[in-house]
Design an enzyme around this catalytic site. Structure first.
Site, short mmCIF file in Angstrom:
data_model
loop_
_atom_site.label_atom_id
_atom_site.label_comp_id
_atom_site.label_asym_id
_atom_site.label_seq_id
_atom_site.Cartn_x
_atom_site.Cartn_y
_atom_site.Cartn_z
N TYR A 53 13.55 16.65 2.74
CA TYR A 53 12.61 16.78 3.69
C TYR A 53 11.63 18.92 2.22
CZ TYR A 53 9.26 14.80 7.44
OH TYR A 53 8.39 14.09 7.36
N GLU A 55 8.18 20.85 3.49
CA GLU A 55 7.10 20.67 4.00
C GLU A 55 6.67 22.04 2.81
OE1 GLU A 55 6.33 20.26 7.93
OE2 GLU A 55 6.20 18.49 7.27
N ASP A 199 -13.34 11.13 -10.00
CA ASP A 199 -12.52 11.05 -9.40
C ASP A 199 -12.40 9.51 -10.48
OD1 ASP A 199 -10.49 8.91 -8.41
OD2 ASP A 199 -12.35 8.69 -6.69
N THR A 225 -5.50 8.98 -9.89
CA THR A 225 -4.30 8.00 -9.30
C THR A 225 -2.86 8.21 -10.73
OG1 THR A 225 -4.96 5.74 -9.58
CG2 THR A 225 -5.09 6.07 -7.78
N LYS A 228 -2.44 3.79 -12.53
CA LYS A 228 -3.36 2.92 -12.74
C LYS A 228 -3.21 2.99 -14.15
CE LYS A 228 -6.41 2.88 -8.94
NZ LYS A 228 -7.33 2.65 -8.26
N ARG A 234 2.87 4.77 -8.43
CA ARG A 234 2.05 4.61 -7.20
C ARG A 234 1.39 6.05 -6.27
NH1 ARG A 234 -0.84 0.71 -5.25
NH2 ARG A 234 0.71 -0.66 -7.20
#
Ligand SMILES: *Cc1c(COP(=O)(O)O)cnc(C)c1O
Length: 415
Positions: A53, A55, A199, A225, A228, A234
């Site tokens: 974790y 954060e 984008d 992303t 691609k 991903r």
């Protein structure tokens, strides 16, 4: 031989993954948004970093024990900035969708106007589609594409920017085969008082290789992303000018996400390292060359290509002139039976619903990653043509499927 822990504990899931690996290995993958990440990227994504974790951001976490993951995230950030010559990078977005929504919530209030390309014309759901949060929260205006050339109508974009005064202009696409003039959109945005989001989810790999103009000098925000053309795990990422760094970081966490996926961020760091190598540029060049050859061959056989060809890694086939009876959806299903995976897509001046559509979208990143070149594109083009020419011929589909498999075995995946 050691049996894998997964095979031992959960043979059902193990078998499904093996089946999917077999499918990936033995088919021709032409879905333009898909690619094959390197074994190094997969190792990072499959690592024990998934346990942590973290954060917050490096040096400013809400949990202890973050020393090593801080180093991982800093590496990813530094490499991303170097790769794109960006002032600030946020590598935490879980996906391209999360990246876009984080930009919107950083600078927009509900009901603000955004000017974008519609999904039907090649844009993305997150560019204001009515079923997406972006379309529910904001007032959405769309600029046009030229129905004959399929090119973005920058004149309409400019007119609408000055007439409607959107707060944000989004430029970028999922099914657009032409080079995007980011410089021009940047000038329009500045002159009309709008912010600009570029984008580059699809074309990021081409951009870092210098084979597509970069939006980074022109846009306030750039989202992408990493899975691609970038060929990584991903995930998503946001680049921005330093003056937006704080707003963007806060919008990702705590604004719209919780703990970052540290295993995926490690995969992004590895992907960026790979993209900084000189070989990456050669690879992206081959993606373009393969797309050009595939489009030219298909056109030579009689298929209509939207806009007359491609300037990037993908093309849109308009099936109507040569196969008026065949919907895009049917065409994709028939090709899949022959071992060729594509997706159906709407085309300019579409006459069918998006569910059926009249086009197919084809892209070359995945076949290029496994080493295929011009010669293989010619075989693929002729198989596509033969399959679509007799969609009811099951014997033909089986024969082509066998040929596809033979070709794939010459270019095995590295897993
Ligand atoms: C793929 C894509 C996205 C979203 O990516 P996900 O990771 O699937 O959420 C956003 N914008 C564009 C233009 C895309 O092509």
């Amino acid at each position: 031989m050691t049996i894998s822990p997964l095979a031992q504990q959960d043979p059902v899931v193990f078998r499904l993954i093996q089946n999917e690996l077999h499918r990936q290995n033995n088919g021709i993958e032409l879905i333009a948004s898909e690619n094959f990440a390197s074994p190094a990227v997969l190792e990072a994504v499959g690592s024990i970093l998934t346990h942590k974790y973290a954060e917050g951001y490096p040096g400013k976490r809400y949990y202890g024990g973050c020393g090593y993951v801080d180093e991982v995230e800093n590496l990813a950030i530094e490499r991303a900035k170097q790769l794109f010559s960006a002032e600030h990078a946020n590598v935490q977005p879980h996906s391209g969708t999360q990246a876009n929504l984080a930009v919107y919530t950083a600078v927009l209030q509900p009901r603000d106007k955004i000017l974008t390309l519609s999904l039907e014309n090649g844009g993305h759901l997150t560019h204001g589609h009515s079923k997406n949060l972006s379309g529910m929260l904001y007032e959405v205006l769309h600029y046009d594409i030229d129905p004959h050339t399929g090119a973005i109508d920058y004149g309409s974009l400019e007119r609408m920017a000055f007439q409607a005064h959107p707060k944000l202009i989004t430029i970028g696409a999922s099914a657009y085969p032409k080079v995007i003039d980011f410089e021009r959109v940047g000038m329009i945005a500045r002159a009309s008082g709008a912010l600009m989001l570029a984008d580059i989810a699809h074309i990021a790999g081409l951009v870092v290789a210098g084979l597509h103009p970069s939006p980074v000098p022109h846009a306030d925000f750039v989202t992408t992303t990493t899975h691609k053309t970038l060929c990584g795990p991903r995930g998503g990422m946001i680049l921005c000018k330093e003056k937006w760094a704080k707003a963007i970081d806060g919008s990702v966490f705590p604004g719209s996400q919780g703990g970052p996926l540290m295993h995926v961020i490690a995969g992004k760091a590895v992907c960026f390292w790979e993209a900084l190598r000189p070989e990456f540029k050669t690879y992206q060049g081959q993606i373009l060359e393969n797309a050009r050859v595939l489009a030219t061959e298909l056109q030579g056989l009689g298929l209509a290509i939207v806009g007359g060809g491609t300037e990037n890694h993908l093309m849109l086939l308009d099936l109507r002139p040569s196969f008026p009876e065949l919907t895009g959806r049917q065409a994709a299903a028939v090709l899949e039976r022959a071992g060729i995976t594509t997706n159906h897509n709407t085309v300019p001046r579409e006459t069918r619903s998006p569910f059926h559509a009249s086009g197919l979208r084809l892209g070359t990143p995945a076949v290029t990653t496994r080493g295929m070149r011009e010669h293989e594109m010619k075989s693929i083009a002729s198989w596509i043509w033969e399959t679509l020419s007799s969609p009811g011929n099951v014997g033909l589909q089986e024969n082509i499927r066998a040929e596809v498999q033979r070709l794939c075995q010459r270019f095995p995946l590295r897993y």
